[in-house]
Scaffold this active site. Structure first.
Site, PDB file in Angstrom:
ATOM      1  N   GLU A 267       0.877  -1.179   0.000  1.00 42.64           N
ATOM      2  CA  GLU A 267       0.000   0.000   0.000  1.00 42.64           C
ATOM      3  C   GLU A 267       0.908   1.221   0.000  1.00 42.64           C
ATOM      4  O   GLU A 267       1.440   1.614   1.036  1.00 42.64           O
ATOM      5  CB  GLU A 267      -0.911  -0.004   1.235  1.00 42.64           C
ATOM      6  CG  GLU A 267      -1.842  -1.201   1.334  1.00 42.64           C
ATOM      7  CD  GLU A 267      -2.940  -1.199   0.288  1.00 42.64           C
ATOM      8  OE1 GLU A 267      -3.060  -0.201  -0.458  1.00 42.64           O
ATOM      9  OE2 GLU A 267      -3.659  -2.194   0.199  1.00 42.64           O
ATOM     10  N   CYS A 301      -3.065   8.459   3.083  1.00 39.37           N
ATOM     11  CA  CYS A 301      -2.821   7.803   1.788  1.00 39.37           C
ATOM     12  C   CYS A 301      -3.874   8.227   0.776  1.00 39.37           C
ATOM     13  O   CYS A 301      -3.603   8.293  -0.428  1.00 39.37           O
ATOM     14  CB  CYS A 301      -2.863   6.280   1.947  1.00 39.37           C
ATOM     15  SG  CYS A 301      -1.722   5.629   3.171  1.00 39.37           S
TER      16      CYS A 301
END
Length: 514
Positions: A267, A301
Site C-alpha cells: 500500500e 494515503c
C-alpha cells in the site's frame, strides 16, 4: 525519560516499565540497537527514548512466530475469531485513551484519532464474522464419482510494516484478518509512532495471554529502523510481508520478498484525484473536497491532491475553497474546534515548501501554504493548507507530497478530464462529483478511473472496512481489510477425491499396460 501524560496512558494499557524495542507475546526485551527519541508533532516534546531492536533480533520474533504457527493453524477458525472478538472488546474499553495517544504521537485531531480506533474495532467485528466464512469451492469434476474442491489453509507468519499516519488501524487491518486466517503476526510500526505500536501490542498480547489456545509467539512487535524493516522483508520465515509507506520503500520490499519467492502486499503512494463536473452539487463538492484535502493535515494515503474542475464552474469553486481555507481552525489537535493539526515533523514542512516553490516555478498560482506560528503550540510544524491553480501538464502534479497541497486544474471535455486524472503513476483513490448518471457510470467503468478506489459524490478519503482497500500502478496493487482480501493471508489447495473403483485420468488420457 518518558512524558508524564504518555506514561499514564501506557499504564492504562498495562505497561508499567520503560518502553522496550522487542516484544514476543507478553515478554518484552530491551532493544540492542540505537536509541530512538519519539517526539510529539504537537509541540516537539520528547515523549520517550529507548533502544530499538536490531535486524538480528527480528530473527527471535520470526522464529517464535514460526513455532506458534504449528499450533495456531490447527485451532478452529471460529476459536481464532474468539480471540479477535476479545481484542475488539478490549479496544472498546481503551478507545479514548488509545485515541489520545494517537493524537500525541501523530498530531491527529481528536475526532480523527477516535475514528481510527473505531476502525480497529470495526475490523475486529469484520474478522470475527469472517472466521466462520473462510469458504472454498466445490467444482464439477469431469471424471465420474470424483469430488473436486478448493480448501483455504493458513499461510504462515505474516510480517507487517506500517507507516506513521495510521499508526494503529493499518496494523489491525492486517493482524485481525491474519489471526482468524491462522497466521501469527510480526509487526514493525513506524519509529515515529512507536508508542502507538507498543500500546496496541500490549492490548492484543494481553488478551492472547488469557486464551490457552493462543501460543506465546502469536503476536510480536519489533521497533526498529529501515534496516530492521529490510530484515523482515528478507526473512524466509515470513511468506507474506504487508508494507505500507512510500513508493521507494515499497519497491525495496517487493524486490527483497520476490527474491525469495515470497508474497508482498503493498500500500504505497496515492496522489489521488477528483473530477468536479458542471452538474455537481457545489455545496456537496466543497464539503467533500475540504475533508479529503486538509484532513489529517493532508497526511492520508487517500488525501485529495489533484482537483479537475470543469471550466464553467472553476472560478466559482476556487473562490469558495479559498474562503473556506482562510477560515480553517489550525492548532493543537487536542483542542475542541481544531480541524487542522501539525505536520509530522520538520522534514514534512520542508517537503511542502519545496513542492510549492516548484509549483510557482512551473507557472502555478499558490494560495496560502505558509507556515503558521501564531496561535499554535510552539515547537510544532503547523501550516495553512494550500491551493495551487496550475496547468495539468506541470511536472509537480505527477508527484505526491505528503502535505495539504491541492492542485486545482481546469478541463473542458469529460474524456480529457479522465485522461488527465489517469495520467499519473499512482492509482489509489479517486472521485467524481456529478449528477449526470452517464458520467458517473463511465467513471466507474473500465474506461474510467484506473484506481483501486472509485467514488461518486463523496471525497477520496474515508474508506469503509467492508470494501477491500488498495490501489494500482505505483500504489502497489495490494488489497487489505474487506471483501475477499483474506485470501492474501491463506494458501489454496485443490483437492480431488476419487470414490469410485476406477482410475479415469483427466482430459481422457489412457495410460494402460494392456
Amino acid at each position: 525519560m518518558i512524558h508524564t501524560r504518555v506514561q499514564s496512558l501506557l499504564l492504562e494499557f498495562g505497561i508499567s516499565e520503560e518502553p522496550k524495542g522487542l516484544a514476543i507475546g507478553s515478554r518484552w526485551s530491551a532493544g540492542q540497537g540505537a536509541d530512538v527519541s519519539v517526539h510529539s508533532p504537537i509541540d516537539g516534546a520528547q515523549l520517550a527514548s529507548f533502544a530499538m531492536a536490531t535486524p538480528e533480533q527480528v530473527g527471535q520474533a520470526t522464529s517464535a512466530a514460526r513455532t506458534a504457527f504449528a499450533s495456531w493453524r490447527v485451532v478452529p477458525a471460529p476459536v481464532r475469531g474468539e480471540l479477535v472478538r476479545r481484542i475488539g472488546d478490549r479496544l472498546r474499553h481503551h478507545k479514548s485513551d488509545l485515541a489520545e495517544l494517537v493524537s500525541w504521537e501523530t498530531g491527529k485531531i481528536t475526532q480523527e484519532s477516535l475514528g481510527e480506533v473505531q476502525e480497529m474495532i470495526d475490523v475486529c467485528d469484520f474478522a470475527v464474522g469472517l472466521s466462520r466464512q473462510l469458504y472454498g469451492k466445490t467444482i464439477a469434476s469431469e471424471r465420474p464419482l470424483h469430488r473436486l474442491t478448493e480448501q483455504w489453509h493458513p499461510l504462515g507468519p505474516i510480517g507487517v510494516i506500517s507507516a506513521f499516519n495510521f499508526p494503529v488501524a493499518v496494523w489491525a487491518w492486517n493482524a485481525m484478518v491474519a489471526l482468524v486466517c491462522g497466521d501469527p503476526v510480526v509487526w514493525k510500526p513506524s519509529e515515529k509512532a512507536a508508542l502507538c505500536g507498543i500500546a496496541c501490542h500490549a492490548i492484543a498480547a494481553g488478551v492472547a495471554a488469557e486464551m490457552p489456545e493462543a501460543p506465546p509467539g502469536l503476536l510480536s512487535l519489533v521497533i526498529g529502523d529501515a534496516e530492521t524493516g529490510k530484515a523482515i522483508a528478507d526473512s524466509p520465515e515470513l511468506p507474506l510481508v504487508s508494507a505500507t509507506g512510500s513508493v521507494p520503500m515499497g519497491r525495496d520490499v517487493a524486490v527483497r520478498v520476490a527474491g525469495r519467492l515470497g508474497r508482498s502486499l503493498l500500500e504505497l503512494g496515492g496522489n489521488n484525484g477528483m473530477i468536479v463536473a458542471p452538474s455537481a452539487d457545489l455545496e456537496l463538492a466543497t464539503r467533500s473536497i475540504l475533508f479529503a484535502a486538509v484532513g489529517t493535515c493532508g497526511q492520508r494515503c487517500t488525501s485529495l491532491r489533484r482537483l479537475y474542475v470543469h471550466e464553467s464552474i472553476a472560478d466559482s469553486l476556487a473562490d469558495q475553497l479559498r474562503k473556506l481555507y482562510a477560515r480553517l481552525p489550525i492548532g493543537d489537535p487536542k483542542s475542541d474546534g481544531t480541524l487542522v493539526g501539525p505536520l509530522i515533523d520538520e522534514n514534512a514542512m520542508v517537503a511542502m515548501q519545496t513542492a510549492l516553490a516548484a509549483a510557482r516555478q512551473q507557472g502555478g498560482t499558490v494560495f496560502a501554504g505558509e507556515q503558521v506560528t501564531e496561535g499554535v503550540p510552539a515547537g510544532g510544524f503547523y501550516v495553512r493548507p494550500a491551493i495551487v491553480e496550475i496547468a495539468a501538464d506541470a511536472a509537480i502534479v505527477q508527484q505526491e507530497t505528503f502535505a495539504p497541497i491541492l492542485y486545482l486544474m481546469r478541463y473542458r471535455d469529460f474524456d480529457e478530464a479522465i485522461a488527465m486524472h489517469n495520467g499519473v503513476p499512482q492509482g489509489l483513490a479517486s472521485a467524481i462529483l456529478t449528477n449526470d448518471v452517464r458520467e458517473a457510470e463511465l467513471f466507474c467503468s473500465p474506461a474510467g478511473s484506473d484506481c483501486g478506489i472509485v467514488n461518486v459524490n463523496i471525497g477520496t478519503s474515508g474508506a469503509e472496512i467492508g470494501g477491500a482497500f488498495g490501489g494500482e500502478k505505483e500504489t502497489g496493487g495490494g488489497r487489505e481489510s474487506g471483501s475477499d482480501s483474506w485470501k492474501a493471508y491463506m494458501r489454496r489447495a485443490t483437492n480431488t477425491v476419487n470414490y469410485s473403483p476406477e482410475l479415469p485420468l483427466a482430459q481422457g488420457i489412457r495410460f494402460d499396460l494392456d
